[in-house]
Design a protein around this motif. Structure first.
Motif, short mmCIF file in Angstrom:
data_model
loop_
_atom_site.label_atom_id
_atom_site.label_comp_id
_atom_site.label_asym_id
_atom_site.label_seq_id
_atom_site.Cartn_x
_atom_site.Cartn_y
_atom_site.Cartn_z
N ALA A 84 35.62 51.43 25.82
CA ALA A 84 34.19 51.59 25.87
C ALA A 84 33.46 50.40 26.47
O ALA A 84 32.54 50.72 27.28
N ALA A 85 33.84 49.30 26.20
CA ALA A 85 33.25 47.77 26.38
C ALA A 85 33.52 47.61 27.91
O ALA A 85 32.75 47.00 28.49
N ILE A 86 34.69 48.09 28.43
CA ILE A 86 35.06 47.92 30.14
C ILE A 86 34.06 48.43 30.66
O ILE A 86 33.68 48.02 31.78
N LEU A 87 33.55 49.66 30.51
CA LEU A 87 32.81 50.64 31.42
C LEU A 87 31.36 50.68 30.69
O LEU A 87 30.46 51.69 31.26
N SER A 88 30.97 49.94 30.02
CA SER A 88 29.60 50.01 29.32
C SER A 88 28.41 49.91 30.09
O SER A 88 27.42 50.15 30.29
N TRP A 89 28.80 49.10 31.63
CA TRP A 89 27.85 48.84 32.58
C TRP A 89 27.44 50.07 33.57
O TRP A 89 26.87 50.19 34.05
N MET A 90 28.74 50.88 33.56
CA MET A 90 28.49 51.98 34.55
C MET A 90 27.83 52.99 34.17
O MET A 90 28.19 53.97 33.50
N LYS A 91 27.01 53.34 35.02
CA LYS A 91 26.22 54.80 34.85
C LYS A 91 26.85 55.89 35.50
O LYS A 91 26.72 57.11 35.10
N SER A 92 27.34 55.74 36.85
CA SER A 92 28.02 56.81 37.38
C SER A 92 29.14 56.26 38.33
O SER A 92 28.98 55.07 38.84
N PRO A 93 30.31 56.96 38.66
CA PRO A 93 31.57 56.39 39.55
C PRO A 93 31.10 56.33 40.86
O PRO A 93 31.83 56.90 41.94
N LYS A 94 30.21 55.40 41.32
CA LYS A 94 29.76 55.35 42.80
C LYS A 94 30.99 54.24 43.17
O LYS A 94 31.35 53.53 42.44
N PRO A 95 31.35 54.38 44.36
CA PRO A 95 32.31 53.87 44.85
C PRO A 95 32.45 52.16 44.64
O PRO A 95 33.10 51.37 44.33
N ARG A 96 31.30 51.77 44.89
CA ARG A 96 30.95 50.17 44.59
C ARG A 96 31.30 49.82 43.31
O ARG A 96 31.77 48.87 42.67
N ASP A 97 30.96 50.60 42.26
CA ASP A 97 31.12 50.75 40.83
C ASP A 97 32.58 50.64 40.39
O ASP A 97 33.21 49.79 39.68
N VAL A 98 33.31 51.44 41.21
CA VAL A 98 34.78 52.06 40.99
C VAL A 98 35.30 50.42 41.42
O VAL A 98 36.39 50.13 40.83
N LYS A 99 34.93 50.00 42.47
CA LYS A 99 35.55 48.72 43.09
C LYS A 99 35.46 47.63 42.08
O LYS A 99 36.34 46.87 41.83
N ARG A 100 34.27 47.56 41.48
CA ARG A 100 33.91 46.47 40.51
C ARG A 100 34.82 46.60 39.00
O ARG A 100 35.10 45.87 38.59
N TYR A 101 35.01 47.90 38.95
CA TYR A 101 35.81 48.28 37.80
C TYR A 101 37.15 47.44 37.97
O TYR A 101 37.96 46.80 37.09
N PHE A 102 37.79 47.90 39.09
CA PHE A 102 39.32 47.52 39.45
C PHE A 102 39.26 45.98 39.56
O PHE A 102 40.29 45.07 39.38
N LEU A 103 38.21 45.40 39.72
CA LEU A 103 38.05 44.00 40.05
C LEU A 103 38.40 43.30 38.85
O LEU A 103 38.75 42.18 38.59
N CYS A 104 37.82 43.83 37.63
CA CYS A 104 37.94 43.35 36.55
C CYS A 104 39.36 43.04 35.85
O CYS A 104 39.60 42.24 35.09
N PHE A 105 40.16 43.83 36.45
CA PHE A 105 41.75 43.92 36.38
C PHE A 105 42.54 42.93 37.55
O PHE A 105 43.75 42.86 37.34
N GLY A 106 41.71 42.41 38.21
CA GLY A 106 42.44 41.54 39.23
C GLY A 106 42.46 42.08 40.59
O GLY A 106 43.23 41.63 41.50
N GLU A 107 42.34 43.34 40.71
CA GLU A 107 42.44 44.10 41.95
C GLU A 107 41.05 43.87 42.83
O GLU A 107 40.01 44.70 42.81
N GLU A 108 41.42 43.01 43.93
CA GLU A 108 40.08 42.53 44.70
C GLU A 108 39.22 43.73 45.25
O GLU A 108 38.06 43.77 45.37
N ASP A 109 39.94 44.71 46.01
CA ASP A 109 39.43 45.88 46.59
C ASP A 109 40.30 47.11 46.44
O ASP A 109 41.22 47.34 47.48
N ILE A 110 40.24 48.00 45.73
CA ILE A 110 41.08 49.36 45.35
C ILE A 110 41.16 50.28 46.52
O ILE A 110 41.96 50.54 46.68
#
Length: 184
Positions: A84-110
């Motif tokens: 839950a802590a990983i996605l606490s900032w995400m309000k809805s899965p907009k593509p830019r937010d999804v891209k930001r999520y995967f960046l947390c794991f080191g994927e520059e641009d999913i």
């Protein structure tokens, strides 16, 4: 439309839960876990600590150290990451937010990793954004949002394509982080 977007959003949250469960099960040393993941683990507790009066912080600081010290101690195994802590900032899965999520794991641009051409990438991004925007419009009572059956078919296809491709890429990424076999 709302149901499809809910399934897409649940996919994003679900894959996050699977990823964190996998990392926890590997008992990785703290330095193997991406720093951005560790930072998100402590964001809310630190913010909460900073809002408390100085002389009443001891119990929360003790709890913080108990729960998060291993995340920052070199050589310490980490088994208590919180999904839950990983996605606490995400309000809805907009593509830019999804891209930001995967960046947390080191994927520059999913989106670049799951597509070969710029046109495919742009279409995927646009359709996912359209799905989320349509869902938000419907949920907030915007009567001008009237998706056609062809739109819904396209959105279904896009979500399926996105999820199928992300499953493969993210599984490989987690395997590299954990230096083990693919989790799925």
């Amino acid at each position: 439309m709302v149901l499809l977007c809910s399934h897409y959003e649940r996919y994003v949250y679900g894959i996050n839960e699977e990823a964190i469960d996998f990392l926890n099960s590997c008992s990785l040393l703290s330095e193997r876990i991406p720093e951005s993941v560790r930072l998100l683990q402590v964001k809310l507790p630190i913010d909460e600590l900073s809002r408390q009066q100085w002389d009443s912080r001891a119990p929360k600081l003790y709890e913080f150290a108990l729960n998060h010290a291993a995340h920052w101690s070199p050589g310490a195994p980490v088994t208590n990451l919180d999904a839950a802590a990983i996605l606490s900032w995400m309000k809805s899965p907009k593509p830019r937010d999804v891209k930001r999520y995967f960046l947390c794991f080191g994927e520059e641009d999913i989106f670049s990793r799951i597509t070969r051409s710029e046109n495919t990438r742009r279409d995927l991004f646009r359709h996912l954004q359209g799905l989320v925007d349509s869902r938000n419009g419907i949920a907030h009572g915007d009567s001008t949002v009237q998706p056609l059956p062809t739109d819904i078919t396209e959105y279904c296809s896009t979500v399926l394509k996105f999820a199928t491709r992300v499953d493969r890429v993210f599984s490989r990424l987690l395997a590299r982080i954990a230096r083990t076999s693919h989790p799925w």
